[in-house]
Design a protein around this motif. Sequence first.
Motif, PDB file in Angstrom:
ATOM      1  N   ALA A   4       0.964  -1.729   0.200  1.00  0.00           N
ATOM      2  CA  ALA A   4      -0.319  -0.397  -0.243  1.00  0.00           C
ATOM      3  C   ALA A   4       0.333   1.411   0.158  1.00  0.00           C
ATOM      4  O   ALA A   4       0.139   2.184  -0.678  1.00  0.00           O
ATOM      5  CB  ALA A   4      -1.097   0.146   1.328  1.00  0.00           C
ATOM      6  N   ILE A   5       1.869   0.791   0.892  1.00  0.00           N
ATOM      7  CA  ILE A   5       2.503   2.620   1.071  1.00  0.00           C
ATOM      8  C   ILE A   5       3.563   2.395  -0.470  1.00  0.00           C
ATOM      9  O   ILE A   5       3.732   3.823  -0.658  1.00  0.00           O
ATOM     10  CB  ILE A   5       4.142   2.584   1.723  1.00  0.00           C
ATOM     11  N   GLY A   6       3.705   1.648  -1.149  1.00  0.00           N
ATOM     12  CA  GLY A   6       5.179   1.672  -2.449  1.00  0.00           C
ATOM     13  C   GLY A   6       3.705   2.082  -2.822  1.00  0.00           C
ATOM     14  O   GLY A   6       4.302   2.980  -5.137  1.00  0.00           O
ATOM     15  N   ALA A   7       1.984   1.661  -3.331  1.00  0.00           N
ATOM     16  CA  ALA A   7       1.454   2.116  -4.633  1.00  0.00           C
ATOM     17  C   ALA A   7       1.006   3.426  -4.090  1.00  0.00           C
ATOM     18  O   ALA A   7       0.505   4.005  -5.004  1.00  0.00           O
ATOM     19  CB  ALA A   7       0.232   1.312  -4.444  1.00  0.00           C
ATOM     20  N   ALA A   8       0.817   4.069  -2.840  1.00  0.00           N
ATOM     21  CA  ALA A   8       0.456   5.373  -2.818  1.00  0.00           C
ATOM     22  C   ALA A   8       1.543   6.196  -3.044  1.00  0.00           C
ATOM     23  O   ALA A   8       1.157   6.952  -4.040  1.00  0.00           O
ATOM     24  CB  ALA A   8       0.506   5.231  -0.652  1.00  0.00           C
ATOM     25  N   PHE A   9       2.972   5.959  -2.603  1.00  0.00           N
ATOM     26  CA  PHE A   9       4.141   6.649  -3.137  1.00  0.00           C
ATOM     27  C   PHE A   9       4.052   6.865  -5.304  1.00  0.00           C
ATOM     28  O   PHE A   9       4.464   8.030  -5.437  1.00  0.00           O
ATOM     29  CB  PHE A   9       5.461   6.261  -2.595  1.00  0.00           C
ATOM     30  N   ALA A  10       4.033   5.573  -5.233  1.00  0.00           N
ATOM     31  CA  ALA A  10       3.876   6.153  -6.973  1.00  0.00           C
ATOM     32  C   ALA A  10       2.312   6.467  -7.476  1.00  0.00           C
ATOM     33  O   ALA A  10       3.004   7.630  -7.892  1.00  0.00           O
ATOM     34  CB  ALA A  10       3.570   4.262  -7.571  1.00  0.00           C
ATOM     35  N   ALA A  11       1.505   6.454  -6.951  1.00  0.00           N
ATOM     36  CA  ALA A  11       0.637   7.584  -8.027  1.00  0.00           C
ATOM     37  C   ALA A  11       0.689   9.015  -7.121  1.00  0.00           C
ATOM     38  O   ALA A  11       0.402   9.990  -8.067  1.00  0.00           O
ATOM     39  CB  ALA A  11      -0.872   7.061  -6.967  1.00  0.00           C
ATOM     40  N   LEU A  12       1.016   9.341  -6.129  1.00  0.00           N
ATOM     41  CA  LEU A  12       1.764  10.442  -6.221  1.00  0.00           C
ATOM     42  C   LEU A  12       2.746  11.087  -6.856  1.00  0.00           C
ATOM     43  O   LEU A  12       2.561  12.614  -7.826  1.00  0.00           O
ATOM     44  CB  LEU A  12       2.211  10.709  -4.068  1.00  0.00           C
ATOM     45  N   LEU A  13       3.754  10.737  -6.969  1.00  0.00           N
ATOM     46  CA  LEU A  13       4.883  10.485  -7.976  1.00  0.00           C
ATOM     47  C   LEU A  13       4.678  11.106  -8.658  1.00  0.00           C
ATOM     48  O   LEU A  13       5.254  11.718 -10.121  1.00  0.00           O
ATOM     49  CB  LEU A  13       5.661   9.342  -7.724  1.00  0.00           C
ATOM     50  N   VAL A  14       3.480   9.733  -9.926  1.00  0.00           N
ATOM     51  CA  VAL A  14       2.904  10.483 -11.133  1.00  0.00           C
ATOM     52  C   VAL A  14       2.215  11.914 -10.787  1.00  0.00           C
ATOM     53  O   VAL A  14       2.211  12.356 -12.162  1.00  0.00           O
ATOM     54  CB  VAL A  14       2.562   9.171 -11.182  1.00  0.00           C
ATOM     55  N   MET A  15       1.366  12.335 -10.106  1.00  0.00           N
ATOM     56  CA  MET A  15       0.508  13.232 -10.172  1.00  0.00           C
ATOM     57  C   MET A  15       1.773  14.237  -9.481  1.00  0.00           C
ATOM     58  O   MET A  15       1.004  15.404 -10.364  1.00  0.00           O
ATOM     59  CB  MET A  15      -0.659  13.242  -9.505  1.00  0.00           C
ATOM     60  N   ALA A  16       2.353  14.612  -9.007  1.00  0.00           N
ATOM     61  CA  ALA A  16       3.342  15.380  -8.919  1.00  0.00           C
ATOM     62  C   ALA A  16       4.220  15.682  -9.900  1.00  0.00           C
ATOM     63  O   ALA A  16       4.037  17.170 -10.279  1.00  0.00           O
ATOM     64  CB  ALA A  16       4.172  15.103  -7.549  1.00  0.00           C
ATOM     65  N   PHE A  17       4.923  14.736 -10.179  1.00  0.00           N
ATOM     66  CA  PHE A  17       5.407  15.125 -11.470  1.00  0.00           C
ATOM     67  C   PHE A  17       4.685  15.570 -12.653  1.00  0.00           C
ATOM     68  O   PHE A  17       5.338  16.405 -13.537  1.00  0.00           O
ATOM     69  CB  PHE A  17       6.019  13.647 -11.745  1.00  0.00           C
ATOM     70  N   PHE A  18       3.530  14.508 -13.380  1.00  0.00           N
ATOM     71  CA  PHE A  18       3.087  15.146 -14.828  1.00  0.00           C
ATOM     72  C   PHE A  18       2.088  16.091 -14.499  1.00  0.00           C
ATOM     73  O   PHE A  18       1.955  16.770 -15.128  1.00  0.00           O
ATOM     74  CB  PHE A  18       2.215  14.256 -14.753  1.00  0.00           C
ATOM     75  N   ALA A  19       1.892  16.584 -13.450  1.00  0.00           N
ATOM     76  CA  ALA A  19       1.177  17.725 -13.358  1.00  0.00           C
ATOM     77  C   ALA A  19       2.200  19.203 -13.175  1.00  0.00           C
ATOM     78  O   ALA A  19       1.593  19.954 -13.571  1.00  0.00           O
ATOM     79  CB  ALA A  19       0.098  17.576 -11.899  1.00  0.00           C
ATOM     80  N   SER A  20       2.935  19.003 -12.193  1.00  0.00           N
ATOM     81  CA  SER A  20       4.184  19.967 -12.569  1.00  0.00           C
ATOM     82  C   SER A  20       4.358  20.095 -13.927  1.00  0.00           C
ATOM     83  O   SER A  20       5.140  21.310 -14.331  1.00  0.00           O
ATOM     84  CB  SER A  20       5.569  19.687 -11.457  1.00  0.00           C
ATOM     85  N   GLY A  21       4.348  18.783 -14.576  1.00  0.00           N
ATOM     86  CA  GLY A  21       5.234  19.001 -16.019  1.00  0.00           C
ATOM     87  C   GLY A  21       4.179  19.957 -17.071  1.00  0.00           C
ATOM     88  O   GLY A  21       4.670  20.583 -18.103  1.00  0.00           O
ATOM     89  N   GLN A  22       2.810  19.845 -17.058  1.00  0.00           N
ATOM     90  CA  GLN A  22       1.897  20.264 -17.524  1.00  0.00           C
ATOM     91  C   GLN A  22       1.868  21.489 -17.335  1.00  0.00           C
ATOM     92  O   GLN A  22       1.245  22.531 -18.230  1.00  0.00           O
ATOM     93  CB  GLN A  22       0.204  20.446 -17.323  1.00  0.00           C
ATOM     94  N   TYR A  23       1.831  21.728 -16.010  1.00  0.00           N
ATOM     95  CA  TYR A  23       1.841  23.796 -15.547  1.00  0.00           C
ATOM     96  C   TYR A  23       2.912  24.298 -15.924  1.00  0.00           C
ATOM     97  O   TYR A  23       2.984  25.499 -16.168  1.00  0.00           O
ATOM     98  CB  TYR A  23       2.734  24.082 -14.280  1.00  0.00           C
ATOM     99  N   THR A  24       4.670  23.052 -16.091  1.00  0.00           N
ATOM    100  CA  THR A  24       5.623  24.062 -16.853  1.00  0.00           C
ATOM    101  C   THR A  24       5.419  24.236 -18.178  1.00  0.00           C
ATOM    102  O   THR A  24       5.706  25.910 -18.585  1.00  0.00           O
ATOM    103  CB  THR A  24       6.662  22.688 -16.558  1.00  0.00           C
ATOM    104  N   LEU A  25       5.155  23.406 -18.972  1.00  0.00           N
ATOM    105  CA  LEU A  25       4.698  23.802 -20.270  1.00  0.00           C
ATOM    106  C   LEU A  25       3.824  24.840 -20.444  1.00  0.00           C
ATOM    107  O   LEU A  25       3.806  25.197 -21.423  1.00  0.00           O
ATOM    108  CB  LEU A  25       4.222  21.879 -20.860  1.00  0.00           C
TER     109      LEU A  25
END
Length: 144
Positions: A36-57
């Motif tokens: 559960a910790i691994g899944a939570a970390f992965a989901a948060l990582l994807v949302m943080a990286f890709f949202a910040s990438g969209q915002y930067t773009l």
Amino acid sequence: MPSHDARMIRGAALPTAVAGILAIAISAAVAGGKGAIGAAFAALLVMAFFASGQYTLDRLTRNNPQLMMGVALVVYTTQILLVGIVLAVFKDTTLFDTKVFAFTLLGCVFVWSGGQIRTHLKAKQFYVQNDDKPDERTGPGRQP
């Protein structure tokens, strides 16, 4: 942030959050707390990286939309490299289940990309922007 840009991030983040919650629940049932910790970390990582990438773009191409493709390729490449670095750093960790982390990460990336595609296809965005300037050929008072 313009409403179109916020709509693009919401359109990808909401399905990814739902997929992350499902992955956390399934991982907790299958692999226990570390899963559960691994899944939570992965989901948060994807949302943080890709949202910040969209915002930067959006920020980098707001004043110069001609740079969209080049900036998009650089932003996406940077996101994938950062995800690769995180994978390399945490490959031998005992904090969470790395297999669950990897599969959740992959699944959430696919869901994020699908959400972006769906939101973009549903958006009624004009291809031509009217600057409220008279056309040089017609000008004020001239007929086309």
